[in-house]
Design an enzyme around this catalytic site. Structure first.
Site, PDB file in Angstrom:
ATOM      1  N   CYS A 165      37.259  38.451  40.041  1.00 35.26           N
ATOM      2  CA  CYS A 165      37.989  37.828  38.943  1.00 35.26           C
ATOM      3  C   CYS A 165      39.477  37.864  39.292  1.00 35.26           C
ATOM      4  O   CYS A 165      40.053  38.946  39.456  1.00 35.26           O
ATOM      5  CB  CYS A 165      37.724  38.637  37.672  1.00 35.26           C
ATOM      6  SG  CYS A 165      38.679  38.085  36.260  1.00 35.26           S
ATOM      7  N   CYS A 175      40.467  30.832  39.958  1.00 36.13           N
ATOM      8  CA  CYS A 175      39.601  31.522  38.995  1.00 36.13           C
ATOM      9  C   CYS A 175      38.188  31.352  39.535  1.00 36.13           C
ATOM     10  O   CYS A 175      37.805  30.234  39.927  1.00 36.13           O
ATOM     11  CB  CYS A 175      39.729  30.867  37.610  1.00 36.13           C
ATOM     12  SG  CYS A 175      38.435  31.338  36.442  1.00 36.13           S
TER      13      CYS A 175
HETATM   14  N1  DGL Z   1      36.573  34.299  36.436  1.00 35.86           N
HETATM   15  C1  DGL Z   1      37.771  34.926  36.023  1.00 35.86           C
HETATM   16  C2  DGL Z   1      38.939  34.675  36.946  1.00 35.86           C
HETATM   17  O1  DGL Z   1      38.724  34.534  38.145  1.00 35.86           O
HETATM   18  C3  DGL Z   1      38.084  34.995  34.538  1.00 35.86           C
HETATM   19  C4  DGL Z   1      37.920  33.775  33.724  1.00 35.86           C
HETATM   20  C5  DGL Z   1      37.962  34.054  32.221  1.00 35.86           C
HETATM   21  O2  DGL Z   1      37.186  34.865  31.755  1.00 35.86           O
HETATM   22  O3  DGL Z   1      38.809  33.488  31.542  1.00 35.86           O
HETATM   23  O4  DGL Z   1      40.079  34.692  36.554  1.00 35.86           O
END
Ligand code: DGL
Length: 233
Positions: free
Chosen positions: A73, A179
């Site tokens: 993440c 993301c």
């Molecule tokens: N998948 C996550 C990232 O890479 C978080 C996305 C979210 O929950 O808003 O930032």
């Protein structure tokens, strides 16, 4: 310890794209994926809440005996990887928007970085931007995109107009998917913008994981394919 599982976590399903890259590079390892299944996503939360939720995921992974943890993440990495490294003794691998490879490939090109609002406001992310020698980087935080991906995981085509709009608005030479959720749409970005123009951090994170495990003598010696276990909190 070397045959203990590798932990991977994210809000929801985004980190599955990272899991995929890790399994391609390290297929014999066992993995445990922990997803924060609460519906609000992390990109719109405060720093305190993001850090708290990331710690809850790590606690769960460590209670399962993981030998290393991948913060799959970008948001959690930008907000709290330092804190996680201070508070826990296992090695951590974080996810960073793949801006450096994009700038290397397009040193004078217009580069569009898509990320969550929380990622966009972090000092760590601003430092990454400032060390990239390219005056044409545009950061476009996406307040809703990760949530829409999560909601439409089995029907991602409904998001094609949104992808078209994002590309049409900036007409970039390269796009950084900052993301892990956005990587589910990578094929659409590639189809519209061109395959060599889309960058994400998953391959880099998988390579970093391999080298950290190798350095510490933690690569598994299993000969058969590893297993994956899924948990929600
Ligand atoms: N998948 C996550 C990232 O890479 C978080 C996305 C979210 O929950 O808003 O930032």
């Amino acid at each position: 310890m070397k045959n203990a599982p590798i932990g991977i976590f994210d809000s929801g399903s985004g980190g599955l794209t990272t899991l995929d890259s890790c399994r391609s590079l390290l297929p014999n390892e066992n993995y445990i994926y922990v997803s924060d299944a609460r519906p609000d996503g992390w990109g719109g939360l405060t720093e305190v809440n993001i850090a708290r939720r990331a710690s809850e995921c790590v606690d769960k992974l460590l209670s399962c005996g993981c030998k290393a943890v991948v913060a799959a993440c970008n948001t959690a990495t930008e907000v709290g990887i330092g804190l996680l490294r201070d508070n826990y003794s296992v090695p951590f691998v974080g996810l960073e928007p793949a801006l450096k490879p994009a700038v290397r490939a397009f040193p004078d090109g217009k580069i569009l970085v898509l990320c969550t609002p929380a990622t966009a406001r972090q000092t760590k992310f601003k430092e990454l931007l400032s060390c990239c020698d390219n005056a044409h980087i545009k950061v476009r935080p996406q307040p809703e995109l990760a949530k829409k991906i999560e909601k439409n995981l089995y029907d991602l085509d409904v998001l094609l107009p949104e992808v078209e709009h994002i590309i049409e608005a900036d007409k970039p030479d390269a796009i950084v998917l900052g993301c892990t959720h956005y990587v589910f749409l990578r094929h659409m970005f590639e189809r519209i913008a061109g395959a060599d123009k889309v960058f994400d951090g998953n391959g880099g994170a998988a390579r970093r994981l391999k080298s950290i495990l190798a350095e510490r003598g933690l690569l598994c010696d299993r000969k058969n394919a590893g297993a994956v276990e899924f948990h929600k909190i």
